[in-house]
Design a protein around this motif. Structure first.
Motif, PDB file in Angstrom:
ATOM      1  N   LEU A  40       0.810  -1.222   0.000  1.00  0.00           N
ATOM      2  CA  LEU A  40       0.000   0.000   0.000  1.00  0.00           C
ATOM      3  C   LEU A  40       0.846   1.276   0.000  1.00  0.00           C
ATOM      4  O   LEU A  40       0.299   2.374  -0.066  1.00  0.00           O
ATOM      5  CB  LEU A  40      -0.927   0.009   1.221  1.00  0.00           C
ATOM      6  N   GLY A  41       2.161   1.113   0.105  1.00  0.00           N
ATOM      7  CA  GLY A  41       3.040   2.277   0.130  1.00  0.00           C
ATOM      8  C   GLY A  41       3.117   2.970   1.471  1.00  0.00           C
ATOM      9  O   GLY A  41       3.543   4.124   1.569  1.00  0.00           O
ATOM     10  N   VAL A  42       2.730   2.267   2.520  1.00  0.00           N
ATOM     11  CA  VAL A  42       2.743   2.824   3.872  1.00  0.00           C
ATOM     12  C   VAL A  42       4.157   2.664   4.459  1.00  0.00           C
ATOM     13  O   VAL A  42       4.770   1.601   4.314  1.00  0.00           O
ATOM     14  CB  VAL A  42       1.708   2.088   4.756  1.00  0.00           C
ATOM     15  N   PRO A  43       4.676   3.682   5.104  1.00  0.00           N
ATOM     16  CA  PRO A  43       6.003   3.556   5.715  1.00  0.00           C
ATOM     17  C   PRO A  43       6.019   2.509   6.827  1.00  0.00           C
ATOM     18  O   PRO A  43       5.017   2.296   7.511  1.00  0.00           O
ATOM     19  CB  PRO A  43       6.266   4.946   6.312  1.00  0.00           C
ATOM     20  N   VAL A  44       7.175   1.856   6.969  1.00  0.00           N
ATOM     21  CA  VAL A  44       7.370   0.875   8.038  1.00  0.00           C
ATOM     22  C   VAL A  44       8.524   1.355   8.915  1.00  0.00           C
ATOM     23  O   VAL A  44       9.267   2.264   8.539  1.00  0.00           O
ATOM     24  CB  VAL A  44       7.656  -0.530   7.469  1.00  0.00           C
ATOM     25  N   ARG A  45       8.665   0.732  10.088  1.00  0.00           N
ATOM     26  CA  ARG A  45       9.758   1.118  10.992  1.00  0.00           C
ATOM     27  C   ARG A  45      11.106   1.014  10.294  1.00  0.00           C
ATOM     28  O   ARG A  45      11.335   0.116   9.479  1.00  0.00           O
ATOM     29  CB  ARG A  45       9.767   0.216  12.228  1.00  0.00           C
ATOM     30  N   GLU A  46      11.994   1.891  10.635  1.00  0.00           N
ATOM     31  CA  GLU A  46      13.331   1.917  10.034  1.00  0.00           C
ATOM     32  C   GLU A  46      14.053   0.585  10.231  1.00  0.00           C
ATOM     33  O   GLU A  46      14.694   0.089   9.308  1.00  0.00           O
ATOM     34  CB  GLU A  46      14.154   3.065  10.641  1.00  0.00           C
ATOM     35  N   SER A  47      13.941   0.006  11.418  1.00  0.00           N
ATOM     36  CA  SER A  47      14.632  -1.261  11.687  1.00  0.00           C
ATOM     37  C   SER A  47      14.093  -2.390  10.810  1.00  0.00           C
ATOM     38  O   SER A  47      14.858  -3.232  10.327  1.00  0.00           O
ATOM     39  CB  SER A  47      14.501  -1.633  13.167  1.00  0.00           C
ATOM     40  N   VAL A  48      12.794  -2.404  10.589  1.00  0.00           N
ATOM     41  CA  VAL A  48      12.181  -3.422   9.732  1.00  0.00           C
ATOM     42  C   VAL A  48      12.630  -3.212   8.284  1.00  0.00           C
ATOM     43  O   VAL A  48      13.008  -4.168   7.596  1.00  0.00           O
ATOM     44  CB  VAL A  48      10.632  -3.376   9.827  1.00  0.00           C
ATOM     45  N   ALA A  49      12.610  -1.975   7.830  1.00  0.00           N
ATOM     46  CA  ALA A  49      13.020  -1.666   6.456  1.00  0.00           C
ATOM     47  C   ALA A  49      14.473  -2.048   6.226  1.00  0.00           C
ATOM     48  O   ALA A  49      14.808  -2.670   5.211  1.00  0.00           O
ATOM     49  CB  ALA A  49      12.802  -0.185   6.167  1.00  0.00           C
ATOM     50  N   SER A  50      15.341  -1.722   7.158  1.00  0.00           N
ATOM     51  CA  SER A  50      16.762  -2.047   7.020  1.00  0.00           C
ATOM     52  C   SER A  50      16.979  -3.551   6.951  1.00  0.00           C
ATOM     53  O   SER A  50      17.716  -4.047   6.097  1.00  0.00           O
ATOM     54  CB  SER A  50      17.555  -1.466   8.183  1.00  0.00           C
ATOM     55  N   ARG A  51      16.337  -4.277   7.859  1.00  0.00           N
ATOM     56  CA  ARG A  51      16.470  -5.733   7.878  1.00  0.00           C
ATOM     57  C   ARG A  51      15.945  -6.349   6.575  1.00  0.00           C
ATOM     58  O   ARG A  51      16.580  -7.234   5.993  1.00  0.00           O
ATOM     59  CB  ARG A  51      15.715  -6.304   9.080  1.00  0.00           C
ATOM     60  N   LEU A  52      14.825  -5.851   6.102  1.00  0.00           N
ATOM     61  CA  LEU A  52      14.231  -6.352   4.864  1.00  0.00           C
ATOM     62  C   LEU A  52      15.163  -6.112   3.681  1.00  0.00           C
ATOM     63  O   LEU A  52      15.398  -7.009   2.867  1.00  0.00           O
ATOM     64  CB  LEU A  52      12.882  -5.675   4.615  1.00  0.00           C
ATOM     65  N   LEU A  53      15.708  -4.921   3.571  1.00  0.00           N
ATOM     66  CA  LEU A  53      16.566  -4.594   2.438  1.00  0.00           C
ATOM     67  C   LEU A  53      17.844  -5.417   2.443  1.00  0.00           C
ATOM     68  O   LEU A  53      18.294  -5.883   1.389  1.00  0.00           O
ATOM     69  CB  LEU A  53      16.865  -3.097   2.421  1.00  0.00           C
ATOM     70  N   VAL A  54      18.433  -5.623   3.608  1.00  0.00           N
ATOM     71  CA  VAL A  54      19.636  -6.454   3.700  1.00  0.00           C
ATOM     72  C   VAL A  54      19.310  -7.892   3.299  1.00  0.00           C
ATOM     73  O   VAL A  54      20.024  -8.517   2.516  1.00  0.00           O
ATOM     74  CB  VAL A  54      20.243  -6.399   5.121  1.00  0.00           C
ATOM     75  N   ARG A  55      18.214  -8.403   3.818  1.00  0.00           N
ATOM     76  CA  ARG A  55      17.827  -9.782   3.509  1.00  0.00           C
ATOM     77  C   ARG A  55      17.518  -9.953   2.029  1.00  0.00           C
ATOM     78  O   ARG A  55      17.947 -10.931   1.404  1.00  0.00           O
ATOM     79  CB  ARG A  55      16.622 -10.184   4.349  1.00  0.00           C
ATOM     80  N   PHE A  56      16.791  -9.029   1.437  1.00  0.00           N
ATOM     81  CA  PHE A  56      16.442  -9.138   0.021  1.00  0.00           C
ATOM     82  C   PHE A  56      17.691  -9.027  -0.847  1.00  0.00           C
ATOM     83  O   PHE A  56      17.857  -9.771  -1.810  1.00  0.00           O
ATOM     84  CB  PHE A  56      15.412  -8.069  -0.360  1.00  0.00           C
ATOM     85  N   ASP A  57      18.595  -8.118  -0.484  1.00  0.00           N
ATOM     86  CA  ASP A  57      19.837  -7.975  -1.236  1.00  0.00           C
ATOM     87  C   ASP A  57      20.658  -9.265  -1.174  1.00  0.00           C
ATOM     88  O   ASP A  57      21.162  -9.732  -2.201  1.00  0.00           O
ATOM     89  CB  ASP A  57      20.650  -6.799  -0.684  1.00  0.00           C
ATOM     90  N   THR A  58      20.781  -9.837   0.002  1.00  0.00           N
ATOM     91  CA  THR A  58      21.524 -11.095   0.166  1.00  0.00           C
ATOM     92  C   THR A  58      20.887 -12.207  -0.646  1.00  0.00           C
ATOM     93  O   THR A  58      21.572 -12.975  -1.326  1.00  0.00           O
ATOM     94  CB  THR A  58      21.587 -11.488   1.650  1.00  0.00           C
ATOM     95  N   GLN A  59      19.574 -12.273  -0.591  1.00  0.00           N
ATOM     96  CA  GLN A  59      18.841 -13.335  -1.294  1.00  0.00           C
ATOM     97  C   GLN A  59      19.004 -13.200  -2.808  1.00  0.00           C
ATOM     98  O   GLN A  59      19.216 -14.197  -3.494  1.00  0.00           O
ATOM     99  CB  GLN A  59      17.361 -13.267  -0.906  1.00  0.00           C
ATOM    100  N   THR A  60      18.917 -12.000  -3.332  1.00  0.00           N
ATOM    101  CA  THR A  60      19.035 -11.816  -4.780  1.00  0.00           C
ATOM    102  C   THR A  60      20.467 -12.067  -5.255  1.00  0.00           C
ATOM    103  O   THR A  60      20.672 -12.570  -6.348  1.00  0.00           O
ATOM    104  CB  THR A  60      18.577 -10.406  -5.223  1.00  0.00           C
ATOM    105  N   ARG A  61      21.450 -11.774  -4.427  1.00  0.00           N
ATOM    106  CA  ARG A  61      22.851 -12.058  -4.791  1.00  0.00           C
ATOM    107  C   ARG A  61      23.091 -13.568  -4.830  1.00  0.00           C
ATOM    108  O   ARG A  61      23.820 -14.060  -5.688  1.00  0.00           O
ATOM    109  CB  ARG A  61      23.815 -11.423  -3.800  1.00  0.00           C
ATOM    110  N   GLN A  62      22.500 -14.301  -3.902  1.00  0.00           N
ATOM    111  CA  GLN A  62      22.696 -15.747  -3.853  1.00  0.00           C
ATOM    112  C   GLN A  62      22.011 -16.457  -5.009  1.00  0.00           C
ATOM    113  O   GLN A  62      22.471 -17.481  -5.469  1.00  0.00           O
ATOM    114  CB  GLN A  62      22.178 -16.306  -2.534  1.00  0.00           C
ATOM    115  N   SER A  63      20.888 -15.907  -5.475  1.00  0.00           N
ATOM    116  CA  SER A  63      20.141 -16.558  -6.562  1.00  0.00           C
ATOM    117  C   SER A  63      20.699 -16.200  -7.940  1.00  0.00           C
ATOM    118  O   SER A  63      20.308 -16.773  -8.936  1.00  0.00           O
ATOM    119  CB  SER A  63      18.659 -16.193  -6.481  1.00  0.00           C
ATOM    120  N   SER A  64      21.634 -15.262  -8.005  1.00  0.00           N
ATOM    121  CA  SER A  64      22.211 -14.876  -9.291  1.00  0.00           C
ATOM    122  C   SER A  64      23.311 -15.812  -9.713  1.00  0.00           C
ATOM    123  O   SER A  64      23.973 -16.434  -9.016  1.00  0.00           O
ATOM    124  CB  SER A  64      22.812 -13.459  -9.205  1.00  0.00           C
TER     125      SER A  64
END
Length: 64
Positions: A40-64
């Protein structure tokens, strides 16, 4: 609070094979409630956003 770029949320959505809470937690490390906020484009807590971005980045690097 931090808003995640909708284009990035769309890329995350492509990694999901459903909307079950357990699957979203396993793949992205966030709850269904947080996932719905991102869609929905609603902001989330900074800690949640940071953790999500690190995890997604790690996951996409591993699948490449």
């Amino acid at each position: 609070m931090r808003r995640i770029d909708p284009a990035l949320v769309a890329r995350m959505e492509q990694c999901l094979h459903g909307r079950k809470p357990d699957h979203i937690m396993e793949v992205l490390g966030i709850s269904l409630n947080t996932w719905n906020k991102l869609l929905l484009g609603v902001p989330v807590r900074e800690s949640v956003a940071s953790r999500l971005l690190v995890r997604f980045d790690t996951q996409t690097r591993q699948s490449s």
